[in-house]
Design an enzyme around this catalytic site. Structure first.
Site, PDB file in Angstrom:
ATOM      1  NE  ARG A 103       6.140   0.238  10.374  1.00  0.00           N
ATOM      2  CZ  ARG A 103       5.026   0.047   9.672  1.00  0.00           C
ATOM      3  NH1 ARG A 103       5.113   0.629   8.435  1.00  0.00           N
ATOM      4  NH2 ARG A 103       4.054  -0.498  10.313  1.00  0.00           N
TER       5      ARG A 103
ATOM      6  NE  ARG B 114       7.351  -2.098   6.500  1.00  0.00           N
ATOM      7  CZ  ARG B 114       5.900  -2.107   6.438  1.00  0.00           C
ATOM      8  NH1 ARG B 114       5.205  -1.630   5.467  1.00  0.00           N
ATOM      9  NH2 ARG B 114       5.340  -2.206   7.616  1.00  0.00           N
TER      10      ARG B 114
ATOM     11  NE  ARG C  46      -4.357  -0.873   9.337  1.00  0.00           N
ATOM     12  CZ  ARG C  46      -3.323  -0.357   8.750  1.00  0.00           C
ATOM     13  NH1 ARG C  46      -3.292   1.044   8.356  1.00  0.00           N
ATOM     14  NH2 ARG C  46      -2.428  -1.084   8.674  1.00  0.00           N
TER      15      ARG C  46
ATOM     16  CE  LYS D 163      -2.370  -1.193   3.909  1.00  0.00           C
ATOM     17  NZ  LYS D 163      -1.258  -2.402   4.122  1.00  0.00           N
TER      18      LYS D 163
END
Ligand code: ADP
Ligand code: ADP
Ligand code: ZN
Length: 210
Positions: free
Chosen positions: A155, A122, A88, A15
């Protein structure tokens, strides 16, 4: 482009990556609730203090907080918007319905195994929120953002334990939204497997058809 788009799809489905590109190439206003919430946490704002525990646990931040945040952002926006990570929950989708006409809901479909590989490798830019992947989309220089020179970091919620919780949250709270948008006739399922370019082309085709 005046179209308003929401991007559905589980954590790691692409996304943020696709939103960044679509915003740059079509001039959409990009709104990412994840980025906004992380910024609030970093700045130690009232919202950030309230949101942090939920984010660390892989749970949804309470609807009232996120809906307030989105309404605030939409007020100042012009032209088409692209929403990454909102709505969401059904409550959020209903609240959005009252303030914005969604013309396209893209549901990105990606295998579970691929999602885990994407999330655990990521890397994100501290400064501009650009997203990279150690293998699939590495920066030119290790640890440094191509776009702004900012520092790349992992993260704290991209660990296996929290990722598992985020998938459960997605299945329970967010997956049912496809039905909401299907009924409105704006849902497009898009194959999110394959390269970033391939997926981008599929989304552009969905936009052109909307
Ligand atoms: P989301 O916003 O849905 O959580 P991201 O856009 O942050 O997903 O993508 C998750 C990770 O997967 C990032 O490391 C990103 O670089 C990588 N990624 C995104 N799209 C693809 C793709 N089509 N193929 C391989 N890796 C991808
Ligand atoms: P990803 O795309 O990898 O799932 P995000 O950056 O979109 O991650 O979101 C990170 C976290 O921020 C979520 O796990 C959740 O705690 C919080 N969050 C983001 N968007 C929302 C939202 N619309 N409603 C509630 N919580 C949200
Ligand atoms: Zn950057």
């Amino acid at each position: 482009m005046d179209l308003n788009i929401v991007l559905l799809g589980p954590p790691g489905s692409g996304k943020g990556t696709q939103t960044e590109r679509l915003a740059a190439e079509f001039g959409f206003t990009k709104i990412s609730t994840g980025d906004l919430l992380r910024e609030a946490v970093r700045n130690g704002t009232d919202l950030g203090t309230k949101a942090k525990g939920y984010m660390d646990a892989g749970k949804l931040v309470p609807d009232a907080l996120v809906i307030g945040l989105i309404k605030e952002k939409l007020k100042g926006s012009k032209g088409g918007v692209i929403l990454d990570g909102f709505p969401r929950s059904l409550e959020q989708a209903k609240a959005l319905d009252e303030v914005l006409k969604v013309g396209l809901a893209v549901d990105l479909k990606v295998d579970q195994e691929a999602l885990i590989k994407r999330l655990t490798e990521r890397r994100s830019c501290r400064k501009c929120n650009a997203v990279y992947h150690l293998e699939f989309n590495p920066p030119r220089k290790e640890g440094v953002c191509d776009k702004c020179g900012g520092e790349l970091y992992q993260r704290s919620d991209d660990t296996e334990k929290v990722v598992r919780e985020r998938f459960a949250t997605y299945t329970e709270r967010t997956a049912p939204l496809t039905e909401f948008y299907r009924r409105k006739g704006v849902l497009r399922s898009v194959d999110g497997m394959g390269s970033i370019d391939d997926v981008y082309k599929r989304i552009v085709a969905a936009i052109k058809a909307a």
